[in-house]
Every structure is written in structure tokens, then in C-alpha cells.
Design a protein around this motif. Structure first.
Motif, mmCIF file in Angstrom:
data_model
loop_
_atom_site.group_PDB
_atom_site.id
_atom_site.type_symbol
_atom_site.label_atom_id
_atom_site.label_comp_id
_atom_site.label_asym_id
_atom_site.label_seq_id
_atom_site.Cartn_x
_atom_site.Cartn_y
_atom_site.Cartn_z
ATOM 1 N N ALA A 32 0.823 -1.214 0.000
ATOM 2 C CA ALA A 32 0.000 0.000 0.000
ATOM 3 C C ALA A 32 0.857 1.264 0.000
ATOM 4 O O ALA A 32 1.869 1.344 0.693
ATOM 5 N N GLU A 33 0.428 2.230 -0.793
ATOM 6 C CA GLU A 33 1.055 3.550 -0.793
ATOM 7 C C GLU A 33 0.328 4.496 0.164
ATOM 8 O O GLU A 33 0.941 5.386 0.748
ATOM 9 N N THR A 34 -0.973 4.276 0.297
ATOM 10 C CA THR A 34 -1.798 5.096 1.180
ATOM 11 C C THR A 34 -2.426 4.198 2.244
ATOM 12 O O THR A 34 -3.070 3.203 1.927
ATOM 13 N N ILE A 35 -2.208 4.559 3.504
ATOM 14 C CA ILE A 35 -2.686 3.761 4.635
ATOM 15 C C ILE A 35 -3.589 4.632 5.496
ATOM 16 O O ILE A 35 -3.217 5.742 5.887
ATOM 17 N N LEU A 36 -4.773 4.142 5.782
ATOM 18 C CA LEU A 36 -5.726 4.887 6.601
ATOM 19 C C LEU A 36 -5.950 4.114 7.898
ATOM 20 O O LEU A 36 -6.437 2.978 7.882
ATOM 21 N N PHE A 37 -5.557 4.710 9.004
ATOM 22 C CA PHE A 37 -5.576 4.044 10.305
ATOM 23 C C PHE A 37 -6.807 4.504 11.084
ATOM 24 O O PHE A 37 -6.946 5.670 11.407
ATOM 25 N N ALA A 38 -7.697 3.550 11.367
ATOM 26 C CA ALA A 38 -8.937 3.855 12.093
ATOM 27 C C ALA A 38 -8.673 3.804 13.592
ATOM 28 O O ALA A 38 -8.430 2.740 14.149
ATOM 29 N N GLU A 39 -8.725 4.953 14.218
ATOM 30 C CA GLU A 39 -8.353 5.044 15.624
ATOM 31 C C GLU A 39 -9.572 5.130 16.532
ATOM 32 O O GLU A 39 -10.504 5.900 16.271
ATOM 33 N N ASN A 40 -9.543 4.334 17.595
ATOM 34 C CA ASN A 40 -10.511 4.489 18.676
ATOM 35 C C ASN A 40 -9.920 5.524 19.631
ATOM 36 O O ASN A 40 -8.995 5.239 20.376
ATOM 37 N N HIS A 41 -10.450 6.750 19.593
ATOM 38 C CA HIS A 41 -9.839 7.847 20.341
ATOM 39 C C HIS A 41 -9.830 7.614 21.850
ATOM 40 O O HIS A 41 -9.013 8.202 22.556
ATOM 41 N N ALA A 42 -10.740 6.778 22.327
ATOM 42 C CA ALA A 42 -10.835 6.550 23.776
ATOM 43 C C ALA A 42 -9.848 5.491 24.269
ATOM 44 O O ALA A 42 -9.732 5.277 25.474
ATOM 45 N N SER A 43 -9.148 4.838 23.355
ATOM 46 C CA SER A 43 -8.277 3.719 23.728
ATOM 47 C C SER A 43 -6.804 4.119 23.696
ATOM 48 O O SER A 43 -6.263 4.448 22.642
ATOM 49 N N GLN A 44 -6.164 4.088 24.863
ATOM 50 C CA GLN A 44 -4.724 4.346 24.932
ATOM 51 C C GLN A 44 -3.947 3.258 24.202
ATOM 52 O O GLN A 44 -2.906 3.516 23.598
ATOM 53 N N LYS A 45 -4.478 2.031 24.253
ATOM 54 C CA LYS A 45 -3.841 0.918 23.558
ATOM 55 C C LYS A 45 -3.816 1.175 22.056
ATOM 56 O O LYS A 45 -2.805 0.912 21.378
ATOM 57 N N CYS A 46 -4.923 1.702 21.531
ATOM 58 C CA CYS A 46 -5.020 1.991 20.109
ATOM 59 C C CYS A 46 -4.050 3.108 19.723
ATOM 60 O O CYS A 46 -3.384 3.042 18.687
ATOM 61 N N ARG A 47 -3.951 4.150 20.554
ATOM 62 C CA ARG A 47 -3.024 5.248 20.273
ATOM 63 C C ARG A 47 -1.575 4.743 20.266
ATOM 64 O O ARG A 47 -0.771 5.128 19.421
ATOM 65 N N ALA A 48 -1.251 3.862 21.229
ATOM 66 C CA ALA A 48 0.104 3.305 21.283
ATOM 67 C C ALA A 48 0.400 2.466 20.041
ATOM 68 O O ALA A 48 1.512 2.506 19.496
ATOM 69 N N LEU A 49 -0.606 1.710 19.584
ATOM 70 C CA LEU A 49 -0.448 0.890 18.381
ATOM 71 C C LEU A 49 -0.211 1.776 17.161
ATOM 72 O O LEU A 49 0.644 1.484 16.314
ATOM 73 N N PHE A 50 -0.952 2.882 17.093
ATOM 74 C CA PHE A 50 -0.799 3.827 15.976
ATOM 75 C C PHE A 50 0.602 4.450 15.989
ATOM 76 O O PHE A 50 1.267 4.530 14.943
ATOM 77 N N SER A 51 1.051 4.894 17.146
ATOM 78 C CA SER A 51 2.368 5.523 17.264
ATOM 79 C C SER A 51 3.479 4.565 16.824
ATOM 80 O O SER A 51 4.391 4.948 16.080
ATOM 81 N N LYS A 52 3.373 3.331 17.284
ATOM 82 C CA LYS A 52 4.368 2.319 16.910
ATOM 83 C C LYS A 52 4.323 2.052 15.410
ATOM 84 O O LYS A 52 5.376 1.909 14.761
ATOM 85 N N PHE A 53 3.127 1.987 14.853
ATOM 86 C CA PHE A 53 2.976 1.711 13.428
ATOM 87 C C PHE A 53 3.617 2.810 12.586
ATOM 88 O O PHE A 53 4.352 2.540 11.633
ATOM 89 N N VAL A 54 3.350 4.073 12.926
ATOM 90 C CA VAL A 54 3.916 5.198 12.182
ATOM 91 C C VAL A 54 5.438 5.178 12.259
ATOM 92 O O VAL A 54 6.134 5.360 11.253
ATOM 93 N N ALA A 55 5.960 4.938 13.460
ATOM 94 C CA ALA A 55 7.415 4.903 13.635
ATOM 95 C C ALA A 55 8.042 3.787 12.794
ATOM 96 O O ALA A 55 9.093 3.976 12.170
ATOM 97 N N ASN A 56 7.385 2.626 12.758
ATOM 98 C CA ASN A 56 7.906 1.505 11.968
ATOM 99 C C ASN A 56 7.900 1.827 10.476
ATOM 100 O O ASN A 56 8.849 1.500 9.751
ATOM 101 N N GLN A 57 6.841 2.476 10.011
ATOM 102 C CA GLN A 57 6.759 2.826 8.589
ATOM 103 C C GLN A 57 7.839 3.839 8.213
ATOM 104 O O GLN A 57 8.406 3.790 7.111
ATOM 105 N N ALA A 58 8.137 4.756 9.132
ATOM 106 C CA ALA A 58 9.127 5.808 8.863
ATOM 107 C C ALA A 58 10.559 5.275 8.838
ATOM 108 O O ALA A 58 11.467 5.957 8.369
#
Length: 282
Positions: free
Chosen positions: A27-53
Motif C-alpha cells: 500500500a502507498e496510502t494507509i488509513l488508520f482507524a483510531e478508537n480515540h478513547a483507547s490508549q492501547k489503540c493510540r500506542a499501536l498507531f504511534s508504533k505503526f507510524v514509527a515503523n513505517q518511517a
């Protein structure tokens, strides 16, 4: 949804909707669906972005920006919020077109929720301390009766205790009365704080629903811009969108509401090499 190029899959970490690709790597474009109330979800998103970078330049488009393309706060604020301060090879923009009023309503709701959580923590601390004091008193005098008449007789028994025990008990009783009164005031604050949160979230939900179609259009416009830039080789690397789950997959509660229809979004995504990531267990 009858978008021929869209495929739904479920993996260990994500439910995915893919467009013209079979995996995240493709994929060239990735859309990450975040559950704003979940700290676990935010941590998963942060890790994912860092890994992609680590392996590609990343253009991160974030939600809740009042003016599409512009960030209302410094980029460093958002990097801190997403825990990607030290991540290089990344730049941020906004995809959203949320109104300033809705943006402020969102901030008000967050502040109201934070206040409720703070009061809940204070209440738990006081409850634990009250329980501890009651146990100390009971260890010398037996359990404190719940019946008012029995309680009066119970407290009169303090006079029969040894001087050292009586002194300790009186100190604990004094502290217990202070904490009980403090907790009563705290409970009143909690009721008011929860009423404020309820008012804020009701107002926010109404505003979010009324503005949702415009925000979907804003995401589609941003995707069209990216598609045009890719054709002219002005956009390279990975593009990642951060958005609430409803922006990328309509929830059951909104399934029959036209405001939340994502047909146009999926149609645009069918022209991209894209993947929607919906975290499981968040």
C-alpha cells in the motif's frame, strides 16, 4: 458495499479493507482507524507510524484540524501527542475540515472527561483510606455497626479502651469523620462534573453528525490531491491518514444514517493502492 477493488480481511492485529493491494507493504496510502478513547489503540498507531518511517518517508495526515492542510498547533505538539517526537523522515498535515466550534467542543469534552477521571481517582484514594481507617478501628473495637442506635453504643465503648488504644482510636475517628465529609463534597463535585461531561458530549455528537459529510468530502479531496501528486511524481513514500473509526468504517449505530455514508470515500480509494487498518481489540 459494491466497490470491486475492495477486499476485507481479518488478521491478528487488524481488520483490513484493501484497495488494489494485498498487504500493508504494497500500500502507498494507509488509513488508520483510531478508537480515540483507547490508549492501547493510540500506542499501536504511534508504533505503526514509527515503523513505517524506518523504511520510507511518511506524510502523516491527521484529524480534527479546522483548516484542511494546516495545523492549528505547532507540529511538535502533534508529534508529542502521537509519541513520535524522535521519529525522523516524517512530516504532518491536516486532512480535516472540522469547524472551529466543533474543534472547541471536542477540546471541552476532553477537558470535561479529564476532570471526571481526576475526581474518580481522588474518590478512589479517599475510599481506600476510609476502608483502612475503618479496619484499624475495627481491629480494636470490632466492626462498626450500620444501625444508628447500635453505632451510638459502639462509640461509647471507646471510654473502656486502654489509654494508648483510646488515643489511637480517637485520632483515627477524627480522620475518618474528616475524610467522610471530604468525600461527600467530592461526590457532589463528581455529579456536577459528570453533568458537564454529558452536556459536552451531547453537544459534540450533534456537531460531529452535522459536519460529518463535509469532513468526508475533505478527506476525499485530500486523497484526490495525493493521487494527482503521485501521477506527477511529486508525492513519494507512504501516506498515512489518522482518523476516527467512523470516518473509515461506518459503525452499526450509524449504519442507516446518510450523514455517515462512505460510498464516495471508498470509490476514491478504489483509484489508489490503499489499505484501511481497523485495530482489533481496541
Amino acid at each position: 458495499m459494491s466497490i470491486e477493488t475492495m477486499t476485507k480481511n481479518v488478521t491478528t492485529d487488524y481488520t483490513t479493507l484493501t484497495f488494489n493491494v494485498h498487504s500493508i507493504d504494497e500500500a502507498e496510502t494507509i488509513l488508520f482507524a483510531e478508537n480515540h478513547a483507547s490508549q492501547k489503540c493510540r500506542a499501536l498507531f504511534s508504533k505503526f507510524v514509527a515503523n513505517q518511517a524506518e523504511s520510507s518517508f511518511v506524510k502523516l495526515f491527521i484529524e480534527a484540524t479546522p483548516v484542511k492542510g494546516k495545523l492549528p498547533l505547532p507540529e511538535s505538539f502533534y508529534k508529542s501527542m502521537f509519541c513520535i517526537e524522535g521519529v525522523e523522515n516524517i512530516s504532518l498535515e491536516g486532512w480535516d475540515a472540522v469547524s472551529f466550534e466543533c474543534h472547541q467542543a471536542g477540546l471541552d469534552t476532553v477537558l470535561a472527561d479529564t476532570a471526571c477521571e481526576s475526581l474518580d481517582r481522588d474518590n478512589d484514594k479517599i475510599k481506600n483510606e476510609i476502608t483502612r481507617l475503618e479496619w484499624l478501628i475495627a481491629s480494636k473495637m470490632g466492626p462498626i455497626p450500620s444501625n444508628e442506635e447500635d453505632a451510638k453504643k459502639y462509640w461509647k465503648n471507646i471510654i473502656n479502651l486502654k489509654d494508648s488504644d483510646r488515643e489511637d482510636i480517637l485520632k483515627n475517628v477524627k480522620k475518618l469523620i474528616e475524610l467522610t465529609n471530604e468525600r461527600q463534597k467530592l461526590v457532589e463535585q463528581m455529579i456536577k462534573a459528570n453533568e458537564r461531561w454529558s452536556t459536552c458530549i451531547t453537544r459534540l455528537e450533534k456537531m460531529v453528525e452535522s459536519e460529518f459529510p463535509l469532513r468526508t468530502t475533505s478527506m476525499i479531496t485530500t486523497l484526490k490531491k495525493i493521487r494527482k501528486l503521485r501521477k506527477s511524481h511529486e508525492c513519494v513514500g507512504k501516506v498515512i491518514f489518522q482518523a476516527g473509526e467512523d470516518h473509515l468504517q461506518t459503525s452499526e449505530s450509524h449504519r442507516n444514517k446518510l450523514e455517515y455514508d462512505l460510498t464516495r470515500l471508498y470509490h476514491e480509494l478504489s483509484k489508489h493502492r490503499a489499505i484501511i487498518l481497523i485495530p482489533n481489540n481496541c
